[in-house]
Design a protein around this motif. Structure first.
Motif, PDB file in Angstrom:
ATOM      1  N   PHE A 182      51.075  46.374  29.274  1.00  0.00           N
ATOM      2  CA  PHE A 182      49.855  47.088  28.904  1.00  0.00           C
ATOM      3  C   PHE A 182      49.999  48.558  29.279  1.00  0.00           C
ATOM      4  N   GLY A 183      49.437  49.437  28.441  1.00  0.00           N
ATOM      5  CA  GLY A 183      49.518  50.867  28.680  1.00  0.00           C
ATOM      6  C   GLY A 183      48.256  51.430  29.319  1.00  0.00           C
ATOM      7  N   ILE A 184      48.075  52.733  29.163  1.00  0.00           N
ATOM      8  CA  ILE A 184      46.976  53.421  29.845  1.00  0.00           C
ATOM      9  C   ILE A 184      45.611  52.977  29.321  1.00  0.00           C
ATOM     10  N   LEU A 185      45.531  52.545  28.069  1.00  0.00           N
ATOM     11  CA  LEU A 185      44.246  52.058  27.563  1.00  0.00           C
ATOM     12  C   LEU A 185      43.767  50.847  28.341  1.00  0.00           C
ATOM     13  N   TRP A 186      44.698  50.016  28.788  1.00  0.00           N
ATOM     14  CA  TRP A 186      44.332  48.849  29.605  1.00  0.00           C
ATOM     15  C   TRP A 186      43.648  49.299  30.884  1.00  0.00           C
ATOM     16  N   TYR A 187      44.202  50.342  31.519  1.00  0.00           N
ATOM     17  CA  TYR A 187      43.588  50.864  32.742  1.00  0.00           C
ATOM     18  C   TYR A 187      42.176  51.362  32.472  1.00  0.00           C
ATOM     19  N   ARG A 188      42.022  52.153  31.432  1.00  0.00           N
ATOM     20  CA  ARG A 188      40.702  52.706  31.134  1.00  0.00           C
ATOM     21  C   ARG A 188      39.692  51.590  30.881  1.00  0.00           C
ATOM     22  N   ARG A 189      40.112  50.577  30.162  1.00  0.00           N
ATOM     23  CA  ARG A 189      39.193  49.494  29.789  1.00  0.00           C
ATOM     24  C   ARG A 189      38.833  48.625  30.990  1.00  0.00           C
ATOM     25  N   ILE A 190      39.791  48.296  31.834  1.00  0.00           N
ATOM     26  CA  ILE A 190      39.479  47.430  32.964  1.00  0.00           C
ATOM     27  C   ILE A 190      38.661  48.179  34.009  1.00  0.00           C
ATOM     28  N   PHE A 191      38.900  49.482  34.166  1.00  0.00           N
ATOM     29  CA  PHE A 191      38.071  50.274  35.087  1.00  0.00           C
ATOM     30  C   PHE A 191      36.636  50.362  34.568  1.00  0.00           C
ATOM     31  N   ASP A 223      63.497  51.869  21.221  1.00  0.00           N
ATOM     32  CA  ASP A 223      62.746  53.116  21.101  1.00  0.00           C
ATOM     33  C   ASP A 223      62.613  53.721  22.495  1.00  0.00           C
ATOM     34  N   PRO A 224      63.106  54.961  22.729  1.00  0.00           N
ATOM     35  CA  PRO A 224      63.065  55.553  24.069  1.00  0.00           C
ATOM     36  C   PRO A 224      61.650  55.788  24.591  1.00  0.00           C
ATOM     37  N   GLN A 225      60.635  55.705  23.727  1.00  0.00           N
ATOM     38  CA  GLN A 225      59.258  55.842  24.156  1.00  0.00           C
ATOM     39  C   GLN A 225      58.671  54.526  24.677  1.00  0.00           C
ATOM     40  N   ASP A 226      59.390  53.435  24.479  1.00  0.00           N
ATOM     41  CA  ASP A 226      58.890  52.138  24.912  1.00  0.00           C
ATOM     42  C   ASP A 226      59.337  51.818  26.336  1.00  0.00           C
ATOM     43  N   SER A 227      58.784  50.735  26.881  1.00  0.00           N
ATOM     44  CA  SER A 227      58.951  50.432  28.303  1.00  0.00           C
ATOM     45  C   SER A 227      60.325  49.856  28.623  1.00  0.00           C
ATOM     46  N   TRP A 278      58.736  54.275  31.875  1.00  0.00           N
ATOM     47  CA  TRP A 278      58.708  53.598  33.169  1.00  0.00           C
ATOM     48  C   TRP A 278      57.329  53.039  33.481  1.00  0.00           C
ATOM     49  N   PHE A 279      56.462  53.028  32.493  1.00  0.00           N
ATOM     50  CA  PHE A 279      55.091  52.556  32.715  1.00  0.00           C
ATOM     51  C   PHE A 279      55.073  51.029  32.761  1.00  0.00           C
ATOM     52  N   CYS A 280      54.340  50.487  33.735  1.00  0.00           N
ATOM     53  CA  CYS A 280      54.209  49.037  33.869  1.00  0.00           C
ATOM     54  C   CYS A 280      52.865  48.755  34.531  1.00  0.00           C
ATOM     55  N   ASN A 281      52.010  47.983  33.880  1.00  0.00           N
ATOM     56  CA  ASN A 281      50.643  47.851  34.378  1.00  0.00           C
ATOM     57  C   ASN A 281      50.559  47.164  35.735  1.00  0.00           C
ATOM     58  N   ASP A 282      51.343  46.100  35.978  1.00  0.00           N
ATOM     59  CA  ASP A 282      51.195  45.382  37.244  1.00  0.00           C
ATOM     60  C   ASP A 282      51.841  46.116  38.418  1.00  0.00           C
ATOM     61  N   LEU A 283      53.032  46.659  38.217  1.00  0.00           N
ATOM     62  CA  LEU A 283      53.626  47.487  39.262  1.00  0.00           C
ATOM     63  C   LEU A 283      52.752  48.712  39.539  1.00  0.00           C
ATOM     64  N   GLY A 284      52.252  49.304  38.456  1.00  0.00           N
ATOM     65  CA  GLY A 284      51.455  50.521  38.587  1.00  0.00           C
ATOM     66  C   GLY A 284      50.160  50.296  39.335  1.00  0.00           C
ATOM     67  N   ILE A 285      49.429  49.232  38.994  1.00  0.00           N
ATOM     68  CA  ILE A 285      48.134  49.030  39.639  1.00  0.00           C
ATOM     69  C   ILE A 285      48.308  48.586  41.093  1.00  0.00           C
ATOM     70  N   THR A 286      49.430  47.939  41.408  1.00  0.00           N
ATOM     71  CA  THR A 286      49.715  47.620  42.807  1.00  0.00           C
ATOM     72  C   THR A 286      49.952  48.890  43.600  1.00  0.00           C
ATOM     73  N   LEU A 318      51.329  59.733  34.690  1.00  0.00           N
ATOM     74  CA  LEU A 318      52.560  58.946  34.577  1.00  0.00           C
ATOM     75  C   LEU A 318      52.778  58.494  33.137  1.00  0.00           C
ATOM     76  N   TYR A 319      51.715  58.095  32.479  1.00  0.00           N
ATOM     77  CA  TYR A 319      51.827  57.639  31.096  1.00  0.00           C
ATOM     78  C   TYR A 319      52.313  58.767  30.184  1.00  0.00           C
ATOM     79  N   LYS A 320      51.872  59.984  30.470  1.00  0.00           N
ATOM     80  CA  LYS A 320      52.285  61.137  29.648  1.00  0.00           C
ATOM     81  C   LYS A 320      53.731  61.553  29.935  1.00  0.00           C
ATOM     82  N   SER A 321      54.121  61.495  31.188  1.00  0.00           N
ATOM     83  CA  SER A 321      55.422  62.044  31.572  1.00  0.00           C
ATOM     84  C   SER A 321      56.554  61.020  31.583  1.00  0.00           C
ATOM     85  N   HIS A 322      56.227  59.749  31.879  1.00  0.00           N
ATOM     86  CA  HIS A 322      57.270  58.724  31.993  1.00  0.00           C
ATOM     87  C   HIS A 322      56.791  57.417  31.382  1.00  0.00           C
ATOM     88  N   ARG A 323      56.409  57.488  30.132  1.00  0.00           N
ATOM     89  CA  ARG A 323      55.908  56.276  29.483  1.00  0.00           C
ATOM     90  C   ARG A 323      56.940  55.151  29.522  1.00  0.00           C
TER      91      ARG A 323
END
Length: 264
Positions: free
Chosen positions: A89-98, A77-81, A208-216, A201-206
């Motif tokens: 983990f996606g953007i919900l993970w960020y919202r929840r951990i923050f 699926d081209p929408q998947d990572s 390429w989204f990656c929680n650990d690379l992203g949060i670093t 980033l989640y909206k435009s390049h889902r």
């Protein structure tokens, strides 16, 4: 240092074994760190209430929406990572951990657990960085993407070979944010002003989204310190393919409290 911990559990993950892995992760963590409260986030799957209630200072937070992004390599699926064979983990993970980290309490540090983290000892090492863990390599195209998106220096000074593709990767930074990583509360305070970058980033390049690379990358662009934590290592068998690991990764000493990528 006053620590609290958080872990997400999705019952369908890992072939439906995530509830089993959750119980093992929590059991071992409680044996060695009974004073650290853990919040379990039920990621829209079967409730782990029967597991959580076994531990007196563990709490359950039920969510109705799954935060996980499947792997493109499994779904096509081209929408998947595109990053990682197991998804992310996606953007919900960020919202929840923050939200969890920035709660009005007196905890100074947050440990991010996953259901492949094995606790073999008591956490005793105060981290030297705002985000501290076990640095890990990533696919060079993904590493380059995050350098470009966050305008980080593209030094490409870390080299390793991917034996599956017979590809020599050159990357600019090791990523943290994996299971067992510890964050200072100030990490989230510093990063909050830039959290919109992950939302965009989640909206435009889902894909390429990656929680650990992203949060670093988010930490680095937010002037946070990022580095190693002496109380976390990785299951060496899981990185046995990385032939020059002793040159580019921290060598375990056998005394670390937590082991990531552990197969229960």
């Amino acid at each position: 240092m006053k620590v609290k911990a958080v872990i997400s559990c999705f019952s369908d993950h890992a072939g439906g074994r995530d509830l089993v892995r959750l119980e093992k992760t929590l059991s071992h963590f409680y044996v060695h760190n009974p004073d650290i409260p853990v919040t379990v986030i039920n990621d829209a799957g079967t409730s782990p209430i029967d597991v959580v209630k076994k531990f007196p200072n563990y709490t359950l937070k039920n969510e109705t929406e799954n935060s996980y992004i499947s792997s493109y390599w499994n779904t096509k699926d081209p929408q998947d990572s595109l990053i990682g064979y197991a998804g992310t983990f996606g953007i919900l993970w960020y919202r929840r951990i923050f939200e969890f980290a920035l709660a009005d309490d007196d905890y100074s540090h947050i440990v991010f657990l996953e259901t492949d983290v094995f606790a073999r000892g008591r956490i005793t090492q105060a981290p030297k960085f705002d985000m501290a863990g076990y640095g890990m390599v990533s696919w060079d195209r993904a590493n380059d993407f995050y350098c470009d998106y966050f305008n980080l220096p593209k030094t490409k000074h870390i080299e390793y070979c991917d034996p599956w593709q017979n590809h020599n990767n050159k990357i600019s930074f090791l990523h943290y944010g994996t299971g067992g990583t510890i964050f200072s509360k100030s990490f989230f305070q510093k990063c909050y002003k830039n959290l919109h970058m992950m939302e965009e980033l989640y909206k435009s390049h889902r894909d390429w989204f990656c929680n650990d690379l992203g949060i670093t990358a988010l930490g680095m662009v937010s002037n946070c310190t990022v580095g190693e934590w002496e109380d976390l290592t990785v299951n060496e068998e899981s990185i046995s393919w990385l032939k020059n690991r002793k040159e580019i990764l921290r060598v375990p000493n056998g005394k670390e409290a937590l082991i990531h990528q552990y197969e229960f």
